[in-house]
Design a protein around this motif. Structure first.
Motif, mmCIF file in Angstrom:
data_model
loop_
_atom_site.group_PDB
_atom_site.id
_atom_site.type_symbol
_atom_site.label_atom_id
_atom_site.label_comp_id
_atom_site.label_asym_id
_atom_site.label_seq_id
_atom_site.Cartn_x
_atom_site.Cartn_y
_atom_site.Cartn_z
ATOM 1 N N ILE A 5 5.767 56.355 56.298
ATOM 2 C CA ILE A 5 4.890 56.188 57.450
ATOM 3 C C ILE A 5 3.454 56.076 56.945
ATOM 4 N N ALA A 6 2.675 55.193 57.586
ATOM 5 C CA ALA A 6 1.253 55.067 57.233
ATOM 6 C C ALA A 6 0.400 55.359 58.454
ATOM 7 N N LYS A 55 12.116 52.119 59.474
ATOM 8 C CA LYS A 55 12.946 51.646 58.362
ATOM 9 C C LYS A 55 14.440 51.820 58.641
ATOM 10 N N ASP A 56 14.791 52.801 59.506
ATOM 11 C CA ASP A 56 16.221 52.946 59.832
ATOM 12 C C ASP A 56 16.470 53.117 61.331
ATOM 13 N N MET A 106 -0.422 50.353 52.483
ATOM 14 C CA MET A 106 -0.231 51.772 52.149
ATOM 15 C C MET A 106 1.245 52.108 51.975
ATOM 16 N N LEU A 107 2.106 51.591 52.876
ATOM 17 C CA LEU A 107 3.545 51.861 52.772
ATOM 18 C C LEU A 107 4.067 51.389 51.416
ATOM 19 N N GLY A 116 1.928 52.627 60.646
ATOM 20 C CA GLY A 116 2.838 51.718 59.977
ATOM 21 C C GLY A 116 4.156 52.447 59.740
ATOM 22 N N GLY A 117 5.251 51.741 59.832
ATOM 23 C CA GLY A 117 6.558 52.344 59.612
ATOM 24 C C GLY A 117 7.025 53.218 60.758
#
Ligand SMILES: [Mn+2]
Ligand SMILES: [Mn+2]
Lengths: 541, 127, 109
Positions: free
Chosen positions: A392-393, A486-487, A384-385, A463-464
């Motif tokens: 975000i998933a 991611k960061d 999905m990401l 996710g994420g």
């Protein structure tokens, strides 16, 4: 574990006679099958490594897993029982003991019990019509045909309703058994909408079977698909239906329940007059009945892995004793029933090439079941990401979906973990505050101390996003440390994030079907390598 | 002159549950008791339509409040001489998870209260 | 609002003398709470049914003061004692001044 015993060794240690061996007891036999999620063929299914129980349920089955579970039931590590009921060393044991379930094997088990125990009653706990490519394509009809052939005598429901009211009624019309639901009421006039119970006469006994559908259907699933109905636990209604059956002089009262185990445990202590609860929904496989007062609760697992046989001594309108076996359906050991195998082949024939198409490969074990992200969920979230270009998933914490050993991933495998009537993968913006609210809300649906507030799923998969969870805290205080992976930044309540997700209960949700999203991602990746998820931290006391 | 009318001020600050109860009881004591029952689901299927029932044998009136709503009043039932029981069911709106409250007034001037927690959730997933 | 408001009631056709019967009523009505915003961002003015009464041969069964927290299509269920054959009168009072009425007779069995 014992390393990797060879397949020959494993099969030598197991025979069909041994699996089905049972010292007949009493004068009535119940056979329980539940939550097969339309898995017609044998599957691998890894039991959970995490299943936290809060409040009174802490330390009690089904909230005991792995080594502790093996100790509790004196199961030898590496044994067939350890493979079937627990997660340790799963991948190695799976290679030895093979897949489990399959309706042709289940038919053999049922026929063998019926041969030994004429008049045995077969009951289906629901989540039968949903969960596979063929059930989605035939809109549940394949499973109605299979259960008719198997000879089920009553069922109750959960995911069945996600086909929508009209289809549910059509399929009920095709069934050779009643759909029971004492807790299903019409939403307009608040009157019973389904038959609450059925009296089955067998072996000179009158057995009252009460159906209890999943209480939280319009909350956990899209209520707009079945707006005519209202559900709920309705404890007083259950008591009234049981009392009515007792008033009609039945010899035994059986509750065919889709409440989930902890809800059934609480209900057993509060509703009197139920002898046996056949429990479904939470997918727990428990090798012994759990006794609450005068009631026994039977949990029969999911995906066709197990069939429960319960022999009862019923005299003078009372259950005087019981003997039970949770029969593991080892597909390499139990002979397929040719009649059922024929029906399954016929059902699958039109779709065979679509089902078997290889989409990608996995270098590791793919599984879902457990309170938090499994490797299948991580793969779906990654898809999905990537495919929806999201930060975000969110993926639903459902307990269905088979496991997969390293190797090819087929379209059928993807459908095992994604199939549904509302699989649209949406892309939207959500504030950090809203994300926290969603996570807290779902966590409370799992970890509320009062089982009547639990909905029987697992935590929403992410996710994420990283987070820390304290299941024992109160609502609003369980989730901390939410981090954008991611960061590495802390989730800002005031900022909007691009979120992809699927299985929304909202009408009009738009997006590609989740199985297509996963397929596209897998085709692009070719091979995936599941890694342990270290973004979710669990605080335990 | 005041920058806004008194009427506008009133709509800006709806009466609290405490104020509504005091108005209903005339300041009399309210005891928690079995004399009144409020039945509601543990979790609302839909916060816009939550079924509730109230029952207070012998009561003349029952006041229902949702203190967690932007405006707490819900309904006030007055039972007549031909009421078959002092009970009623209806469907109500709940803006969030809260304790819904019922207060029954009895002919002897006493008051009893009961409450029931209803969770209003976004929803979960399932087995 | 007064256009599509339709009351429906469920009352038994007959009852024994002094029997307690269950009555259910529904009326189609938006029950606009006065707290919702429309597409233009403006508050949609309150417009609800604010009172519901039931009488039997002129004697009161129940009288309900209704607030905006009552759901769309208000539903009520309650019990009535039937001392004699006669007629129920159900009355709903709308904020806009409309009054909706339904009548149902019941015979002694
Ligand atoms: Mn279920
Ligand atoms: Mn299930």
């Amino acid at each position: 574990g014992l390393g990797n015993p060879t397949r020959a060794f494993a099969q030598q240690a197991l025979t069909q006679d041994q699996l089905l061996q049972f010292d007949d007891f009493g004068n009535l036999t119940l056979i329980h099958l539940t939550d097969t999620h339309a898995h017609l063929k044998p599957v691998w299914f890894r039991e959970p490594d995490t299943n936290i129980g809060v409040g009174e349920a802490s330390g009690r089955v089904p909230h005991v897993v792995g080594d502790a579970f093996q100790k509790m039931f004196s199961i030898r590590p590496g044994s067939p029982e350890a493979y079937a009921l627990t997660y340790p060393d799963f991948q190695n044991l799976a290679a030895s003991y093979g897949r489990m379930g399959g309706f042709d094997r289940i038919a053999t088990v049922v026929k063998s019990i019926r041969a030994a125990r004429p008049g045995a009653i077969l009951l289906d706990g629901g989540d039968t019509w949903h969960g596979s490519y063929t059930s989605l394509k035939t809109r549940g009809e394949d499973m109605v045909r299979v259960m008719n052939l198997l000879g089920s005598q009553a069922m109750t429901a959960h995911w069945e309703f996600t086909f929508g009211t009209q289809r549910v009624q059509e399929l009920i019309g095709m069934m050779n058994q009643p759909m029971l639901g004492a807790n299903i009421f019409d939403a307009e006039w608040d009157e019973p909408a389904f038959e609450p119970s059925k009296i089955i006469e067998t072996n000179g006994l009158r057995v009252g079977v009460v159906g209890q559908a999943f209480p939280y259907l319009p909350i956990a699933n899209p209520g707009w698909l079945f707006p005519e109905y209202s559900f709920g636990i309705r404890e007083e209604r259950m008591q009234q239906v049981v009392d009515d059956l007792r008033g009609q002089g039945v010899d035994l009262v059986v509750c065919l329940s889709h409440n989930g185990f902890d809800v059934d445990h609480k209900m057993a202590g509060r509703v009197s007059g139920i002898d046996v609860i056949l429990s479904g929904h939470t997918h727990d496989a428990i090798p012994e009945p759990v006794v609450v007062g005068d009631t026994i609760i039977i949990a029969s697992g999911s995906h066709g892995k197990f069939v429960s046989r319960v022999d009862l001594d019923v005299r003078d309108g009372r259950m005087m004793g019981f003997r039970h076996k949770l029969i593991p359906v080892f597909s390499d050991v139990i002979e397929p029933d040719s009649e059922m195998a024929g029906l399954i082949d016929e059902i699958r024939a039109p779709y065979e090439s679509e089902l078997s198409e290889v989409i990608g490969k996995s270098e590791g074990l793919l599984y879902r079941r457990g309170n938090f992200n499994g490797s299948w969920d991580d793969l779906i979230c990654d898809a999905m990401l990537s495919e929806r270009d999201a930060e975000i998933a969110l993926s639903p914490g459902v307990r269905w979906g088979a496991s997969l050993l390293p190797g090819d991933i087929t379209r059928e495998d993807i459908h095992s973990v994604t199939s549904m009537t509302y699989g649209e993968c949406y892309r939207t913006e959500m504030s950090g505050e809203m994300l926290k609210t969603v996570m807290e809300d779902v966590a409370d649906n799992i970890f509320n101390e009062d089982p009547y507030y639990q909905q029987g799923g697992d935590m929403v998969r992410v996710g994420g996003l990283g987070y820390t969870i304290d299941p024992y805290a109160s609502i609003g205080n369980r989730i901390t440390g939410m981090t954008l992976l991611k960061d590495g930044s802390a989730i800002d309540p005031a900022r909007n994030y691009v979120v992809a997700g699927w299985a929304s209960v909202n009408e009009g949700t738009e997006g590609p079907q989740i199985w297509d999203v996963v397929e596209n991602y897998l085709r692009r990746q070719g091979t995936v390598s599941p890694a342990p998820n270290r973004a979710i931290r669990l605080l335990t006391d | 002159a005041l920058p806004f009318s008194l009427a506008a001020q009133e709509t800006a600050a709806p009466k609290t549950a405490e104020e509504l109860i005091a108005e209903f009881t005339g300041g009399a004591d309210v005891v928690e008791g079995d004399g009144v029952t409020l039945t509601a689901p543990e979790i609302a299927e839909n916060g816009n339509t939550v079924p509730i029932s109230v029952d207070a044998p012998g009561a003349s009136e029952i006041l229902v409040l949702a203190p967690g709503n932007p405006t707490p009043p819900v309904a006030r039932f007055t039972f007549g001489e031909l009421a078959g029981s002092q009970s009623a069911s209806t469907r109500i709106r709940l803006a969030q998870t809260q304790d819904v409250v019922a207060i029954a007034k009895f002919p002897d001037g006493t008051f009893m209260r009961s409450s029931s927690n209803v969770k209003v959730t976004i929803g979960g997933c399932g087995g | 609002m007064a256009d599509n408001v339709k009351p429906r009631v469920r009352v038994p056709k007959t009852a024994a003398k002094d029997e307690v019967v269950t009555i259910k009523t529904l009326i189609s009505h938006q029950m606009e709470s006065g707290q919702r915003k429309g597409k233009d961002g403006q508050i949609i003015p309150r417009s609800i049914i604010n009172r519901f009464t039931v009488t039997f041969n002129g004697a009161s069964v129940i009288d309900v003061q209704m607030e905006p927290a009552i759901s769309t299509n208000p539903y009520f269920e309650f019990e009535a004692r039937i001392p004699e054959a006669g007629e129920f009168v159900f009355t709903w009072y709308d904020d806009d001044g409309s009054v909706y009425e339904d009548k149902q007779s019941i015979a002694l069995a």
